[in-house]
Scaffold this motif. Structure first.
Motif, short mmCIF file in Angstrom:
data_model
loop_
_atom_site.label_atom_id
_atom_site.label_comp_id
_atom_site.label_asym_id
_atom_site.label_seq_id
_atom_site.Cartn_x
_atom_site.Cartn_y
_atom_site.Cartn_z
N ALA A 63 0.83 -1.21 0.00
CA ALA A 63 0.00 0.00 0.00
C ALA A 63 0.86 1.26 0.00
CB ALA A 63 -0.93 0.00 1.21
N GLU A 64 1.97 1.22 0.72
CA GLU A 64 2.84 2.40 0.79
C GLU A 64 3.55 2.66 -0.53
OE1 GLU A 64 4.34 2.67 5.43
OE2 GLU A 64 5.15 1.07 4.17
N ILE A 65 3.93 1.59 -1.20
CA ILE A 65 4.72 1.76 -2.42
C ILE A 65 3.87 1.90 -3.67
CG2 ILE A 65 5.05 -0.62 -3.21
CD1 ILE A 65 8.04 -0.02 -3.41
N LYS A 66 2.57 1.61 -3.56
CA LYS A 66 1.69 1.65 -4.72
C LYS A 66 1.69 2.99 -5.44
CE LYS A 66 -3.13 1.00 -6.18
NZ LYS A 66 -4.48 0.55 -5.78
N SER A 71 3.16 6.26 -10.24
CA SER A 71 3.67 7.55 -10.73
C SER A 71 4.96 7.36 -11.49
CB SER A 71 3.88 8.52 -9.57
OG SER A 71 4.87 8.02 -8.66
N LEU A 72 5.81 6.42 -11.04
CA LEU A 72 7.07 6.16 -11.75
C LEU A 72 6.79 5.62 -13.14
CD1 LEU A 72 10.15 6.05 -11.65
CD2 LEU A 72 9.97 3.75 -10.70
N GLY A 73 5.79 4.75 -13.27
CA GLY A 73 5.44 4.22 -14.58
C GLY A 73 5.00 5.30 -15.54
N ILE A 74 4.18 6.22 -15.05
CA ILE A 74 3.72 7.33 -15.89
C ILE A 74 4.88 8.22 -16.31
CG2 ILE A 74 2.29 9.40 -15.92
CD1 ILE A 74 0.33 7.93 -14.07
N GLU A 75 5.79 8.51 -15.35
CA GLU A 75 6.95 9.35 -15.66
C GLU A 75 7.87 8.70 -16.68
OE1 GLU A 75 8.88 10.29 -12.03
OE2 GLU A 75 7.20 11.43 -11.23
N MET A 76 7.89 7.37 -16.73
CA MET A 76 8.73 6.64 -17.69
C MET A 76 8.03 6.43 -19.02
SD MET A 76 10.62 3.86 -15.22
CE MET A 76 11.70 3.27 -16.53
N GLY A 77 6.83 7.02 -19.18
CA GLY A 77 6.15 6.98 -20.47
C GLY A 77 5.12 5.89 -20.63
N LEU A 78 4.81 5.16 -19.55
CA LEU A 78 3.80 4.12 -19.64
C LEU A 78 2.41 4.73 -19.49
CD1 LEU A 78 5.44 1.37 -17.39
CD2 LEU A 78 5.50 1.54 -19.88
N GLU A 85 -8.42 -2.41 -11.17
CA GLU A 85 -7.89 -3.76 -11.32
C GLU A 85 -6.57 -3.74 -12.08
OE1 GLU A 85 -10.97 -2.85 -11.94
OE2 GLU A 85 -12.02 -3.86 -10.29
N GLU A 86 -6.49 -2.93 -13.14
CA GLU A 86 -5.24 -2.82 -13.89
C GLU A 86 -4.14 -2.23 -13.02
OE1 GLU A 86 -5.81 -0.61 -17.45
OE2 GLU A 86 -7.26 -2.00 -18.32
N ALA A 87 -4.48 -1.23 -12.23
CA ALA A 87 -3.50 -0.63 -11.34
C ALA A 87 -2.97 -1.65 -10.33
CB ALA A 87 -4.12 0.56 -10.61
N ASP A 88 -3.89 -2.44 -9.76
CA ASP A 88 -3.47 -3.46 -8.79
C ASP A 88 -2.57 -4.50 -9.45
OD1 ASP A 88 -4.87 -2.25 -6.78
OD2 ASP A 88 -6.66 -3.50 -7.01
N ALA A 89 -2.87 -4.86 -10.69
CA ALA A 89 -2.05 -5.86 -11.40
C ALA A 89 -0.64 -5.33 -11.63
CB ALA A 89 -2.71 -6.23 -12.72
N ILE A 90 -0.54 -4.05 -12.00
CA ILE A 90 0.78 -3.44 -12.22
C ILE A 90 1.56 -3.41 -10.93
CG2 ILE A 90 1.95 -1.27 -12.78
CD1 ILE A 90 -0.34 -0.70 -14.75
N PHE A 95 5.76 -5.09 -7.32
CA PHE A 95 6.09 -5.39 -5.93
C PHE A 95 6.77 -6.75 -5.82
CE2 PHE A 95 5.36 -6.63 -1.55
CZ PHE A 95 5.64 -5.45 -0.86
N LYS A 96 6.29 -7.69 -6.61
CA LYS A 96 6.89 -9.02 -6.59
C LYS A 96 8.35 -8.96 -7.04
CE LYS A 96 6.19 -13.71 -8.36
NZ LYS A 96 5.34 -14.59 -9.22
N ALA A 97 8.62 -8.12 -8.05
CA ALA A 97 10.00 -7.99 -8.54
C ALA A 97 10.89 -7.30 -7.51
CB ALA A 97 10.01 -7.21 -9.85
N ILE A 98 10.33 -6.34 -6.78
CA ILE A 98 11.13 -5.59 -5.80
C ILE A 98 11.36 -6.42 -4.54
CG2 ILE A 98 11.26 -3.48 -4.41
CD1 ILE A 98 9.31 -2.22 -6.45
#
Length: 400
Positions: A63-66, A71-78, A85-90, A95-98
């Motif tokens: 929840a803290e890192i969501k 916002s990082l994805g948007i800044e990187m052009g995504l 639901e799409e936001a939770d999937a992203i 989070f799993k990778a981190i």
């Protein structure tokens, strides 16, 4: 702004006085320097971690890192997620990778590893495709300096006199209402006053009467200067209260030949054996009689084939029909000298080991030359520029 709209051919000093211009090249060098500075990079990671750690428990929950991930994805052009639901999937995937140890939260060490990986990707992207950011800030400061003649005494007067001359169509030395109207109409349009409306006419009459101190129904140079001073003063005060910044960016794909790729090929850093395979393939192509050795005649035949006609792109003297005999002899002598240099055991032919050794030597020399004077090819949709220079990294962020 008003002046330039009304009089697009006004002199350069007025343009310089209206705007603070800056050009910054983002090429990844500053990020690479940050990554190389362990203390600075650790501080950035720790500070960012603390900023997102809302409950200060030393770990980041999903929840803290969501918000940060989205916002990082948007800044990187995504593109932003269309649904929750799409936001939770992203967020779940990121989070799993981190969360490398799958503990359910992100530790400072995991977060630092993630941050460094992201920064490396950004730096690599900027190195391959630098971004040029140009910004123009209109905050009124330079207009104030122009009015006060702080930078170049006489600039304001010179600007006004030049503009006056442009407007004075009949060269009478005074401006009629008709001559002044284009300037005032441009100012009114920028202020939101619709053209050819009663409000526009009323504005013009009010400005003209205010500027016409001697009520001569014409505006002399001195009156025009006072009018412009009043207009610019108002403009500067408005911009000071509400600055306007216009920013644009552009990219150019770069091919950087700095010897690094050749060094990696020579060192076989990826253990692919690419150089060995390429050398063997070239040796096989030159070995016409397939005896596993190269003779001088085979090397000469290869060179002659490449220089037999003007259609060949190899920049060597033409040796075929119509070629220069003297140049052809010189080329033959050069090929002989190269062959003798490759044939280190003086056996009269070249084996694969000798051929490989010579190829590595030549590539190493080329790599050294590129390290000393890198070649940069910048490609845009409009032009291609080739430059050579001192051994250097890309221009640092913040340079024009």
């Amino acid at each position: 702004l008003s002046i330039q709209t009304a009089l697009p051919q006004a002199p350069p000093p007025s343009t310089a006085a209206m705007v603070a211009y800056e050009q910054v090249v983002l090429d990844g060098e500053a990020i690479e320097a940050l990554l190389a500075d362990e203390a600075a990079c650790s501080k950035l990671c720790n500070d960012t971690f603390a900023e997102w750690d809302d409950n200060a428990d030393g770990a980041l929950s999903k929840a803290e890192i969501k918000p940060a991930i989205l916002s990082l994805g948007i800044e990187m052009g995504l593109p932003p997620p269309g649904t929750e639901e799409e936001a939770d999937a992203i967020v779940d995937a990121a989070f799993k990778a981190i969360d490398a140890d799958a503990s359910g939260d992100v530790s400072p060490a995991e977060f630092a590893s993630f941050m460094k990986g992201v920064l490396k990707e950004i730096a690599a992207g900027l190195r391959a495709t630098p971004v040029v950011v140009e910004s123009a800030t209109f905050d009124g400061e330079l207009i104030f300096r122009l009015l006060d003649d702080k930078d170049a005494p006489g600039t304001f007067d010179a600007m006004c006199e030049s503009m006056f001359a442009e407007l004075d169509a009949d060269e009478s030395g005074a401006l009629s209402k008709q001559e002044l109207r284009p300037l005032i109409a441009g100012i009114g349009a920028e202020m939101g006053v619709p053209p050819e409306q009663p409000e526009s006419a009323a504005l013009f009459e009010a400005i003209f009467e205010t500027a016409d101190f001697d009520m001569s129904k014409q505006i002399e140079v001195s009156e025009f200067k006072e009018l412009m001073r009043s207009i610019l003063q108002t403009m500067a005060e408005n911009l000071r209260d509400a600055p306007v910044t216009v920013t644009s960016s552009s990219t150019a794909e770069l091919d950087i030949f700095d010897g690094q790729a050749l060094r990696a090929l020579l060192d076989d850093t990826d253990r692919s054996g690419a150089l060995k395979a390429a050398v063997e393939e070239q040796f096989k192509a030159l070995d016409i009689n397939e005896d596993g050795r190269l003779s001088l005649e085979e090397l000469r035949s290869a060179i002659n084939a490449m220089t037999a006609s003007e259609d060949d792109v190899l920049p060597l003297p033409l040796t075929g029909e119509g070629g220069n005999e003297k140049a052809a002899r010189a080329l033959t002598n050069s090929v002989t000298k190269v062959f003798e240099e490759i044939d280190t055991d003086h056996s009269g032919d070249v084996d694969i080991e000798e051929f490989t050794t010579h190829t590595r030597k030549v590539l190493g020399e080329v790599a050294s030359l590129l390290e000393e004077a890198p070649i940069v090819i910048a490609r845009t949709s409009e032009y291609t520029t080739v430059t050579t220079g001192e051994p250097a990294t890309q221009p640092p962020e913040g340079t024009a």
